[in-house]
Design an enzyme around this catalytic site. Structure first.
Site, PDB file in Angstrom:
ATOM      1  N   GLY A 123     -22.531 115.880  58.797  1.00  0.00           N
ATOM      2  CA  GLY A 123     -21.692 116.437  57.739  1.00  0.00           C
ATOM      3  C   GLY A 123     -22.682 117.363  56.899  1.00  0.00           C
ATOM      4  O   GLY A 123     -23.655 117.988  57.348  1.00  0.00           O
ATOM      5  N   GLY A 145     -23.440 115.974  51.092  1.00  0.00           N
ATOM      6  CA  GLY A 145     -23.025 114.925  51.422  1.00  0.00           C
ATOM      7  C   GLY A 145     -24.192 113.684  51.804  1.00  0.00           C
ATOM      8  O   GLY A 145     -24.292 112.565  51.642  1.00  0.00           O
ATOM      9  N   GLU A 196     -27.299 114.743  60.575  1.00  0.00           N
ATOM     10  CA  GLU A 196     -27.039 115.945  61.223  1.00  0.00           C
ATOM     11  C   GLU A 196     -26.311 116.741  60.297  1.00  0.00           C
ATOM     12  O   GLU A 196     -25.220 116.520  60.075  1.00  0.00           O
ATOM     13  CB  GLU A 196     -26.372 115.715  62.606  1.00  0.00           C
ATOM     14  CG  GLU A 196     -26.605 117.071  63.629  1.00  0.00           C
ATOM     15  CD  GLU A 196     -25.331 117.890  63.613  1.00  0.00           C
ATOM     16  OE1 GLU A 196     -24.993 118.848  62.765  1.00  0.00           O
ATOM     17  OE2 GLU A 196     -24.567 117.481  64.446  1.00  0.00           O
ATOM     18  N   CYS A 239     -21.286 122.895  64.432  1.00  0.00           N
ATOM     19  CA  CYS A 239     -22.648 122.824  63.576  1.00  0.00           C
ATOM     20  C   CYS A 239     -23.670 123.585  64.667  1.00  0.00           C
ATOM     21  O   CYS A 239     -24.521 123.944  63.944  1.00  0.00           O
ATOM     22  CB  CYS A 239     -23.307 121.402  63.653  1.00  0.00           C
ATOM     23  SG  CYS A 239     -23.117 120.559  65.427  1.00  0.00           S
TER      24      CYS A 239
END
Length: 495
Positions: free
Chosen positions: A221, A225, A245, A282
């Site tokens: 995320g 976070g 990640e 991502c």
């Protein structure tokens, strides 16, 4: 009690109330059940856990149609994408079953007692053992492959660690359905009660990583976070590993020779890559370095033509849509969520905002004049999960120089392709230096299991107290014995 709604991103309205947020008392109960399951799960052995993983894969396949339909309603990612993602998810489970049967992941090593140049050596035997219960945080953009049934769960269970999954608020109904399917299948496979658990809600997620029985956390995320969760972990009396990640720019370099060879093809491929899934990957390429000149112009035109034919897309949730608007505004453009966008600048004038991840279908093209101009711009970039080099036919010198410069800034270097595909394989590495991740480990591929294991050595242990993998008569996995590597030996009659 706070309700957990399932929002349809196509309409922005609540389609159903899935459950209520998990209370602190329930988090405690779920975590303690996971602790009670840890020893029995490990006691299933490698073959037992491999059978468990295969059973979980079969159960997901059996419920493919309702899972995909619900995931599409919650994410708007489309049935084609989600069917592929579910196939990836079941493949991951089966891959880790193969990892278990292979056994090499244990790094089993035996040094018998003997005389060394330093004097007598005791009998020493070493292997990796499970950490214990782990927390797995689902990702907004992969409701199946990086969520309740994703690669983190598969690798943790393979390691022998019970999993408590934190359902993502973007797809709570999908998370709950997948959990229900997996939990029933786990019981069928003989897994202990508590081997799988689930919590809903932001505060319960913090309570989860703070709970004393949780021994590690895996997260996919945002950097914000991750920092929040790491802050919670830092307050624990016993900080635990956090495998995050996070943010990634994923730069692409097109050499002059590559542009001269196939400008239109590269431009089209780049456009398709950064708009795939509304740019919510991502590994989305966020910045491309393209040479100045006619070939580079042709490449940029191909990008523009491709996105001009691409309709605005639905983003995963309102928060991500708002972040996209703010991110593109920092780049100097006002646009609506999900609208594909190409921005251009020069390598020499590359603004800092263009070196930050903007989650969504936007890419910046920086035009460079000569290698010195290109190298100077590359030196300003943050680390990423990937870096990509497009080469001319048989070109090696400049790609070699680029590889050396990019090696310290990426976990995977892609040649003549696009980074948005992350194959599930033994050789895969999905990670990179901060801010791509905060760990040296991968979250995709066989070695993702290493995150949830720790080494233990047995000194002068009686054979009956050793794990079977460290006993002298063990032959079914690769080991290093007295410094010599020994391959696995199949039992008579085995394939």
């Amino acid at each position: 009690m706070t309700a957990v709604p399932s929002i349809d991103p196509r309409t922005g309205t609540a389609a159903e109330i899935v459950t209520t947020e998990t209370t602190a008392a329930q988090v405690d109960q779920i975590c303690r059940a996971a602790l009670a399951a840890a020893d029995p799960l490990n006691a299933l052995g490698r073959d037992g856990r491999a059978a468990l993983l295969n059973t979980l894969a079969e159960a997901l396949e059996a419920h493919r149609e309702p899972i995909v339909a619900l995931a599409d309603r919650e994410t708007a990612l489309g049935a084609v994408r989600l069917n592929g993602e579910l196939t990836r998810t079941t493949y991951q489970l089966r891959l880790f079953a193969d990892v278990l049967r292979d056994g090499g992941y244990l790094e089993a090593t035996v040094d018998h007692a003997g005389v060394t140049p330093m004097g007598p050596r005791p009998d020493l035997r070493r292997m990796l053992v499970p950490l214990g219960p782990v927390a797995v945080f689902g990702a907004s953009n992969f409701p199946l492959a990086f969520s309740v049934p994703g690669g983190d769960t598969a690798s943790a269970l393979a390691a022998g660690c019970p999993v408590v999954a934190k359902a993502h608020g973007s797809h709570p109904a999908t998370s709950q359905l997948c959990f229900d399917v997996l939990e029933a299948a786990a019981r069928q496979a003989g897994a202990p009660t508590g081997a799988l658990g689930i919590v809903h809600g932001v505060r319960p997620g913090a309570d989860l990583v703070a709970h004393p029985v949780i021994r590690a956390a895996a997260f996919t995320g945002s950097t914000a976070g991750a920092r929040a969760l790491m802050g919670v972990i830092d307050q624990r009396p016993d900080p635990i590993p956090f495998f995050g990640e996070l943010s990634s720019l994923n730069p692409v370099v097109v050499t002059p020779a590559a542009a001269a060879d196939r400008a239109a093809d590269i431009g089209t491929g780049l456009a398709e890559s950064f708009t795939l899934g509304a740019g919510q990957f991502c590994t989305k390429p966020g910045l491309a370095f393209v040479p100045d000149g006619e070939a580079g112009d042709e490449l940029v035109t191909a990008i523009r033509d491709t996105i001009a034919a691409t309709a605005p897309m639905v983003m995963l949730n309102a928060g991500i849509g708002s972040a996209y608007e703010k991110g593109t505004a920092r780049l100097g453009v006002t646009t609506s969520p999900g609208t594909p966008l190409l921005l251009t600048t020069t390598a020499a004038g590359l603004p800092p905002e263009a070196t930050e991840e903007c989650f969504g279908p936007v890419m910046v093209v920086a035009r460079y004049v000569g290698e010195a101009d290109l190298f100077a711009a590359l030196d300003t970039l943050p680390a990423s999960l990937t870096a990509t080099v497009h080469r001319g036919s048989d070109e090696t010198r400049l790609p070699g120089d680029l590889t050396r410069r990019l090696l310290s800034r990426a976990g995977r270097i892609v040649y003549d392709g696009y980074p948005t595909g992350v194959a599930v394989a033994w050789a895969q590495h999905h990670g990179g230096p901060w801010p791509a991740t905060n760990t040296q480990h991968t979250s995709v591929g066989a070695t993702a299991i290493r995150r949830f294991l720790r080494p233990v050595a047995w000194q002068n242990a009686p054979a009956e107290l050793l794990p079977v993998e460290l006993r002298d008569d063990c032959r079914d996995l690769p080991r290093r014995v007295d410094g010599v590597a020994h391959p696995a030996v199949s039992a008579p009659g085995a394939p």
